[in-house]
Design a protein around this motif. Structure first.
Motif, PDB file in Angstrom:
ATOM      1  N   LEU A   1       0.715  -1.354   0.073  1.00  0.00           N
ATOM      2  CA  LEU A   1      -0.018  -0.135   0.017  1.00  0.00           C
ATOM      3  C   LEU A   1       0.896   1.083  -0.047  1.00  0.00           C
ATOM      4  N   LEU A   2       2.065   1.222   0.736  1.00  0.00           N
ATOM      5  CA  LEU A   2       2.946   2.455   0.834  1.00  0.00           C
ATOM      6  C   LEU A   2       3.395   2.768  -0.448  1.00  0.00           C
ATOM      7  N   THR A   3       3.934   1.735  -1.257  1.00  0.00           N
ATOM      8  CA  THR A   3       4.803   1.815  -2.425  1.00  0.00           C
ATOM      9  C   THR A   3       4.078   1.700  -3.794  1.00  0.00           C
ATOM     10  N   ILE A   4       2.557   1.354  -3.764  1.00  0.00           N
ATOM     11  CA  ILE A   4       2.174   1.133  -4.764  1.00  0.00           C
ATOM     12  C   ILE A   4       1.922   2.508  -5.859  1.00  0.00           C
ATOM     13  N   LYS A   5       2.245   2.241  -7.115  1.00  0.00           N
ATOM     14  CA  LYS A   5       2.394   3.492  -8.078  1.00  0.00           C
ATOM     15  C   LYS A   5       1.175   3.387  -9.168  1.00  0.00           C
ATOM     16  N   ASN A   6       0.861   2.245  -9.533  1.00  0.00           N
ATOM     17  CA  ASN A   6       0.135   2.230 -10.650  1.00  0.00           C
ATOM     18  C   ASN A   6      -1.227   1.499 -10.062  1.00  0.00           C
ATOM     19  N   PHE A   7      -2.078   2.466  -9.464  1.00  0.00           N
ATOM     20  CA  PHE A   7      -3.408   1.765  -8.729  1.00  0.00           C
ATOM     21  C   PHE A   7      -4.518   2.525  -9.147  1.00  0.00           C
ATOM     22  N   ASP A   8      -5.626   1.860  -8.968  1.00  0.00           N
ATOM     23  CA  ASP A   8      -7.058   2.482  -9.489  1.00  0.00           C
ATOM     24  C   ASP A   8      -7.744   2.406  -7.939  1.00  0.00           C
ATOM     25  N   GLY A   9      -8.176   3.596  -7.660  1.00  0.00           N
ATOM     26  CA  GLY A   9      -8.829   4.065  -6.378  1.00  0.00           C
ATOM     27  C   GLY A   9      -9.897   3.365  -5.812  1.00  0.00           C
ATOM     28  N   GLY A  10     -10.582   2.859  -7.160  1.00  0.00           N
ATOM     29  CA  GLY A  10     -12.150   2.390  -6.912  1.00  0.00           C
ATOM     30  C   GLY A  10     -13.013   2.979  -6.226  1.00  0.00           C
ATOM     31  N   THR A  11     -13.479   2.382  -5.331  1.00  0.00           N
ATOM     32  CA  THR A  11     -14.612   2.883  -4.087  1.00  0.00           C
ATOM     33  C   THR A  11     -14.071   3.291  -3.088  1.00  0.00           C
ATOM     34  N   LEU A  12     -12.840   2.990  -2.895  1.00  0.00           N
ATOM     35  CA  LEU A  12     -12.052   3.430  -1.325  1.00  0.00           C
ATOM     36  C   LEU A  12     -11.955   4.674  -1.232  1.00  0.00           C
ATOM     37  N   LYS A  13     -12.428   5.249  -0.244  1.00  0.00           N
ATOM     38  CA  LYS A  13     -12.357   6.680   0.058  1.00  0.00           C
ATOM     39  C   LYS A  13     -11.660   7.037   1.692  1.00  0.00           C
ATOM     40  N   ILE A  14     -11.007   8.019   1.684  1.00  0.00           N
ATOM     41  CA  ILE A  14     -10.560   8.439   2.669  1.00  0.00           C
ATOM     42  C   ILE A  14     -10.920   9.978   3.066  1.00  0.00           C
ATOM     43  N   ASN A  15     -11.684  10.206   4.065  1.00  0.00           N
ATOM     44  CA  ASN A  15     -12.375  11.644   4.217  1.00  0.00           C
ATOM     45  C   ASN A  15     -12.754  11.957   3.200  1.00  0.00           C
ATOM     46  N   ASN A  16     -14.030  11.234   2.557  1.00  0.00           N
ATOM     47  CA  ASN A  16     -14.710  11.368   1.622  1.00  0.00           C
ATOM     48  C   ASN A  16     -13.941  11.722   0.316  1.00  0.00           C
ATOM     49  N   ALA A  17     -12.762  11.709   0.299  1.00  0.00           N
ATOM     50  CA  ALA A  17     -12.067  11.642  -1.012  1.00  0.00           C
ATOM     51  C   ALA A  17     -11.330  10.375  -1.601  1.00  0.00           C
ATOM     52  N   PRO A  18     -11.509  10.206  -2.861  1.00  0.00           N
ATOM     53  CA  PRO A  18     -11.114   8.914  -3.510  1.00  0.00           C
ATOM     54  C   PRO A  18      -9.583   8.626  -3.181  1.00  0.00           C
ATOM     55  N   ALA A  19      -9.064   7.298  -3.087  1.00  0.00           N
ATOM     56  CA  ALA A  19      -7.838   7.262  -2.936  1.00  0.00           C
ATOM     57  C   ALA A  19      -7.010   7.707  -4.077  1.00  0.00           C
ATOM     58  N   SER A  20      -5.863   8.370  -3.547  1.00  0.00           N
ATOM     59  CA  SER A  20      -5.147   8.757  -4.481  1.00  0.00           C
ATOM     60  C   SER A  20      -3.712   8.682  -3.985  1.00  0.00           C
ATOM     61  N   GLU A  21      -2.742   9.289  -5.016  1.00  0.00           N
ATOM     62  CA  GLU A  21      -1.425   9.195  -4.635  1.00  0.00           C
ATOM     63  C   GLU A  21      -0.928  10.128  -3.427  1.00  0.00           C
ATOM     64  N   LYS A  22      -1.879  11.047  -3.315  1.00  0.00           N
ATOM     65  CA  LYS A  22      -1.680  11.887  -2.054  1.00  0.00           C
ATOM     66  C   LYS A  22      -1.876  11.426  -0.841  1.00  0.00           C
TER      67      LYS A  22
END
Length: 189
Positions: A54-75
């Motif tokens: 999870l920490l090193t993933i670079k090529n990913f799809d955020g899918g429906t996973l959200k954190i603080n109502n924001a989609p998963a992103s590089e940030k």
């Protein structure tokens, strides 16, 4: 369909390790505590490599996973990784306490424990490297990566709960559930 899995050395290693644990228990029924501790360590190893993934993933799809109502992103993938580590770690701290109270550490076959932990560590290293190679070609679903290790919690819960309510011995139930959880996790990932 299953042919590709049986051609995969990581899958064969995982299957062999699980079958060996079942064989060990069948031949050393007093060694169930050793097998359970191997499972706990294997689960810790899987959680650690999942955290690294999870920490090193670079090529990913955020899918429906959200954190603080924001989609998963590089940030925010770092927050996702650290949340996973803490949450999964607390589950395993609880299981560690349960294992210490219920099984203790006396009578553990230290050589078998070390062999089992080493085997599952080696399998996890190979799987992690293969995953990173696959990630270069295919977008990985970060939500699947996040939630998949929790599948391993099911055998632990059922091993604790079913015998408590039914009087069934937890040993063989646990070993069969563990093997299916490992195989199912491997196939899904």
């Amino acid at each position: 369909m299953f042919k590709k899995y049986f051609a995969n050395p990581s899958f064969l290693f995982l299957l062999a390790g699980n079958l060996y644990c079942i064989w060990y228990y069948e031949n050393h029924p007093d060694g169930f505590a050793t097998v359970v501790w191997i499972y706990w360590f294997q689960s810790i190893i899987i959680g650690f490599f999942n955290f690294l993934d999870l920490l090193t993933i670079k090529n990913f799809d955020g899918g429906t996973l959200k954190i603080n109502n924001a989609p998963a992103s590089e940030k925010n993938k770092g927050c996702i990784a650290w949340f996973f580590l803490m949450h999964y770690g607390f589950f395993h701290l609880g299981y560690c306490i349960f294992l210490l109270v219920d099984f203790g550490v006396r009578g553990i076959d230290k050589n078998f424990l070390l062999l089992g932990v080493a085997a599952f560590l080696l399998e996890s290293v190979f799987s992690f490297m293969k995953c990173k190679q696959l990630e270069q070609k295919v977008k990985m679903n970060i939500g699947t990566i996040f939630f998949l290790p929790y599948l391993r919690i099911v055998p632990m819960h059922l091993t604790i709960l079913i015998p408590a309510f039914t009087g069934i011995k937890p040993s063989l139930l646990f070993l069969v559930l563990k093997m299916f959880a490992d195989i199912f996790s491997f196939v899904l990932y």
